[in-house]
Write a protein that holds these residues in place. Structure first.
Motif, PDB file in Angstrom:
ATOM      1  N   ASN B  88       7.367   1.571 -69.547  1.00 38.30           N
ATOM      2  CA  ASN B  88       8.265   0.420 -69.446  1.00 38.30           C
ATOM      3  C   ASN B  88       7.376  -0.165 -68.926  1.00 38.30           C
ATOM      4  O   ASN B  88       7.786  -1.579 -68.336  1.00 38.30           O
ATOM      5  CB  ASN B  88       9.162   0.574 -68.280  1.00 38.30           C
ATOM      6  N   THR B  89       6.271   0.077 -69.593  1.00 41.49           N
ATOM      7  CA  THR B  89       4.549  -1.307 -68.684  1.00 41.49           C
ATOM      8  C   THR B  89       4.625  -2.114 -70.383  1.00 41.49           C
ATOM      9  O   THR B  89       3.431  -2.619 -70.187  1.00 41.49           O
ATOM     10  CB  THR B  89       3.997  -0.925 -68.365  1.00 41.49           C
ATOM     11  N   HIS B  90       5.101  -2.182 -71.295  1.00 47.76           N
ATOM     12  CA  HIS B  90       4.391  -2.968 -72.586  1.00 47.76           C
ATOM     13  C   HIS B  90       5.148  -4.419 -72.583  1.00 47.76           C
ATOM     14  O   HIS B  90       6.218  -4.478 -71.634  1.00 47.76           O
ATOM     15  CB  HIS B  90       4.556  -2.000 -73.739  1.00 47.76           C
ATOM     16  N   TYR B  91       4.490  -4.924 -73.267  1.00 46.73           N
ATOM     17  CA  TYR B  91       4.705  -6.424 -73.436  1.00 46.73           C
ATOM     18  C   TYR B  91       5.798  -6.226 -74.860  1.00 46.73           C
ATOM     19  O   TYR B  91       4.830  -6.076 -75.680  1.00 46.73           O
ATOM     20  CB  TYR B  91       3.444  -7.187 -74.088  1.00 46.73           C
ATOM     21  N   ARG B  93       6.799  -8.786 -76.052  1.00 43.24           N
ATOM     22  CA  ARG B  93       7.336  -9.975 -77.099  1.00 43.24           C
ATOM     23  C   ARG B  93       5.667  -9.140 -78.353  1.00 43.24           C
ATOM     24  O   ARG B  93       5.184 -10.434 -79.328  1.00 43.24           O
ATOM     25  CB  ARG B  93       6.852 -11.165 -76.530  1.00 43.24           C
ATOM     26  N   LEU B  94       5.303  -8.570 -78.158  1.00 45.09           N
ATOM     27  CA  LEU B  94       3.764  -7.862 -78.913  1.00 45.09           C
ATOM     28  C   LEU B  94       4.437  -6.744 -80.102  1.00 45.09           C
ATOM     29  O   LEU B  94       5.293  -6.004 -78.890  1.00 45.09           O
ATOM     30  CB  LEU B  94       2.554  -7.979 -77.994  1.00 45.09           C
ATOM     31  N   TYR B 102      -4.552  -6.139 -78.156  1.00 48.55           N
ATOM     32  CA  TYR B 102      -5.448  -7.093 -76.643  1.00 48.55           C
ATOM     33  C   TYR B 102      -5.704  -6.618 -75.335  1.00 48.55           C
ATOM     34  O   TYR B 102      -6.841  -6.334 -75.602  1.00 48.55           O
ATOM     35  CB  TYR B 102      -3.375  -7.365 -76.276  1.00 48.55           C
ATOM     36  N   PHE B 103      -4.822  -4.758 -74.843  1.00 45.91           N
ATOM     37  CA  PHE B 103      -6.565  -3.847 -74.139  1.00 45.91           C
ATOM     38  C   PHE B 103      -7.397  -3.424 -74.351  1.00 45.91           C
ATOM     39  O   PHE B 103      -8.413  -3.917 -73.386  1.00 45.91           O
ATOM     40  CB  PHE B 103      -5.056  -3.169 -73.270  1.00 45.91           C
ATOM     41  N   ARG B 105      -9.167  -5.560 -76.319  1.00 40.48           N
ATOM     42  CA  ARG B 105     -10.218  -6.844 -75.890  1.00 40.48           C
ATOM     43  C   ARG B 105     -10.357  -6.655 -74.793  1.00 40.48           C
ATOM     44  O   ARG B 105     -11.072  -7.188 -74.408  1.00 40.48           O
ATOM     45  CB  ARG B 105      -9.681  -7.707 -76.346  1.00 40.48           C
ATOM     46  N   LEU B 106      -8.957  -6.709 -73.622  1.00 39.60           N
ATOM     47  CA  LEU B 106      -9.457  -6.603 -72.469  1.00 39.60           C
ATOM     48  C   LEU B 106     -10.962  -5.602 -71.890  1.00 39.60           C
ATOM     49  O   LEU B 106     -11.325  -6.310 -70.543  1.00 39.60           O
ATOM     50  CB  LEU B 106      -8.233  -6.550 -71.815  1.00 39.60           C
ATOM     51  N   ARG B 150      -2.486   3.128 -74.984  1.00 39.84           N
ATOM     52  CA  ARG B 150      -2.895   2.094 -74.403  1.00 39.84           C
ATOM     53  C   ARG B 150      -4.132   2.563 -73.308  1.00 39.84           C
ATOM     54  O   ARG B 150      -5.193   2.272 -72.951  1.00 39.84           O
ATOM     55  CB  ARG B 150      -2.103   1.771 -73.470  1.00 39.84           C
TER      56      ARG B 150
END
Lengths: 246, 313
Positions: B88-91, B93-94, B102-103, B105-106, B150
């Motif tokens: 339950n830790t995903h975005y 909206r993506l 995203y991750f 790149r971070l 991830r």
């Protein structure tokens, strides 16, 4: 620092604008600009307050609300959604586990909240200039182009940035302690909007809108922004955030 | 082998509750370490400290030579984390793909490698056909797979996995276990695994640690722990003779066993110092013309060890 913060801000801005609540605010700001700004301009001109100096001052105070106060609602909401919302949605833990420094993370959050607000503020400025001068052309053609004067334009460009940084800084501090987006937004609104109104009226307090008051005000705002950003970074505490995440 | 994770005198206190109490532990590079314990034993807190999400009250953890307090950014760049409740830790909206991008790149994964890595992870975890969908539309199992992807996106040297196969179906659980095994073996990645699934630990982990109420109770290889807690070992003998009671009597009469009984067409006996006594028991059976069809040890599984260790605490 800039690269990582920008990666964050770019992605988060894309995400926050998928929220219906956030999407509604710019639309609401534009509607309020047209209604409030248009009505006040119409009344000013209808009452015959057509002295150029007075007219300019009147517009500056009206536009302070339209260009600075209203658009500030957006960074306040985005900052609340972006920080407390992450806690609520449990997405903060993986983000905190990335090699972002506290400074990068907060700077990214600052940019996420600032950029949309500034885009709305500057779009609103263009809209306001077009609307006011359109009404002037219809009701008092000699005043066409009187507003905005050079100082008003500089103000309208610089002040939204400085006020927004101030608002976001306060929101970052509030968000670290709030448990829900609603709580953060409400606390932020109660604290920030009156403070901003007070500060902006201070700018107009000299009534002459002269450069000296402007320079002094800008300097004070810059110092406040820096202090607030430093406090926000210092107060940022992964341990407290994660402990609350559970 | 070099230590990949070093935990020294680690204590974490939340007001009056001591979540982790003076834990010391080393995990070697390329090792798969299983961290076991009941709920609220201190497993997730230890992982959160190692991932620099929480600060220790006392003691420290170093990961790949980086101290969690002195070099937290370095620790985070060499570690991957699948947090507790990772599904339950995903975005939402993506899309799944954009979440990983995203991750990536971070975590500073070079752009030219990032796309390839995402594709490979999505393919391996059978998520390719859902790449453009929001995780909000995923089942818990699919979300968990995305969390795993991830945590591995930057090919970390150390991976902390909190309940990695919870909510996965048996086939996918097996694939994930094989993947971890391969990464540890070939990629020399270190895995620190918190789980309740003892069969998973048994299959996968080189060593395990049992934690209870914040205290590290036991650490060792599953095989060694079994030996340690089972001094009396149990054996079963299948005999050609249909009269098993005769076989049981012969075994009992040696005086070497603690107990002997007949169970499901086998003679079952318990014995201490099996290495020296078993040859004598077998000889006694053979001298009495008993034909031995099968002779094997009943190995206690890790669950038995777990219950014994944690139950005792």
């Amino acid at each position: 620092m800039l690269k990582k913060a920008w990666i964050m801000a770019r992605t988060e801005i894309r995400m926050v604008f998928k929220s219906r609540q956030v999407k509604m605010i710019p639309a609401m700001i534009v509607v309020m600009t047209v209604i409030f700004g248009g009505l006040m301009t119409f009344l000013t001109l209808s009452w015959g307050l057509t002295d150029p100096v007075y007219f300019n001052l009147m517009m500056a105070s009206i536009m302070g609300v339209v260009i600075i106060m209203l658009p500030i609602m957006l960074p306040i909401l985005i900052a609340a959604d972006s920080i407390v919302g992450e806690k609520e949605r449990h997405t903060l833990t993986p983000l905190l586990a990335t090699p972002l420094t506290d400074g990068e993370l907060l700077f990214g959050k600052f940019l996420t909240a600032l950029i949309p607000g500034l885009v709305v503020a500057y779009s609103n400025l263009v809209l306001a200039i077009a609307m006011v001068n359109g009404l002037v052309l219809l009701l008092a053609p000699p005043l066409f182009g009187v507003w905005p004067d050079f100082l008003s334009i500089i103000q309208a460009i610089i002040l939204p940035v400085l006020f927004s940084i101030l608002a976001v800084g306060i929101m970052v501090i509030i968000s670290g302690r709030a448990n829900t987006v609603y709580e953060a937004y409400q606390t932020g609104g109660v604290l920030i909007l009156p403070a901003m109104a007070f500060a902006y009226s201070g700018f107009l307090g000299g009534t002459g809108l002269n450069w000296l008051i402007f320079y002094a005000g800008v300097l004070i705002l810059i110092v406040l922004d820096i202090i607030l950003y430093r406090i926000a970074v210092k107060l940022f505490n992964r341990d407290a955030l994660t402990s609350r995440v559970g | 082998m070099t230590d990949s994770i070093e935990i020294s005198d680690l204590t974490k206190q939340f007001e009056k509750i001591t979540a982790v109490n003076d834990v010391s532990l080393d995990v070697q590079r390329g090792e798969v370490f299983g961290f076991l314990g009941p709920n609220a034993a201190g497993k997730s807190t230890t992982v959160k400290i190692a991932a620099t999400l929480l600060e220790p009250t006392k003691g420290t953890i170093s990961v790949e030579g980086y101290d969690v307090l002195e070099a937290p950014v370095d620790v985070r760049s060499v570690t991957g984390l699948l947090p507790e409740d990772g599904a339950n830790t995903h975005y939402d909206r993506l899309s799944a793909y954009k979440n990983l991008e995203y991750f990536g790149r971070l975590y500073d994964v070079p752009e030219e490698k990032l796309q390839d890595r995402i594709e490979r992870l999505l393919e391996f975890l059978e998520l390719s056909d859902r790449r453009d969908d929001s995780p909000a539309t995923f089942s818990t199992g699919l979300k968990q797979k995305l969390s795993l992807a991830r945590s591995m996106i930057h090919n970390p040297r150390v991976v902390f996995l909190d309940e990695p196969t919870s909510s996965l179906d048996p086939i996918m659980s097996k694939r994930v276990r094989d993947f971890i095994d391969e990464q540890a073996e070939v990629g020399k990645q270190t895995f620190f695994l918190c789980t309740h699934l003892l069969s998973e630990v048994e299959d996968l982990c080189d060593r395990v640690g049992f934690i209870s109420r914040g205290v590290l109770v036991e650490v060792g290889r599953p095989k060694d722990l079994r030996r340690k807690f089972w001094t009396v070992r149990t054996y079963e003998v299948q005999l050609a003779d249909a009269d098993l009671s005769k076989g049981r009597e012969i075994i009992s009469s040696t005086g070497l066993v603690e107990a002997a009984r007949v169970e499901k067409e086998r003679v079952v006996f318990e014995v201490e110092e099996a290495e020296t006594k078993n040859p004598q028991i077998i000889r006694a059976l053979m001298e009495s013309d008993q034909l031995i069809v099968e002779f094997r040890e009943r190995v206690p599984d890790l669950e038995d060890v777990y219950l014994k260790v944690i139950g005792g605490n």
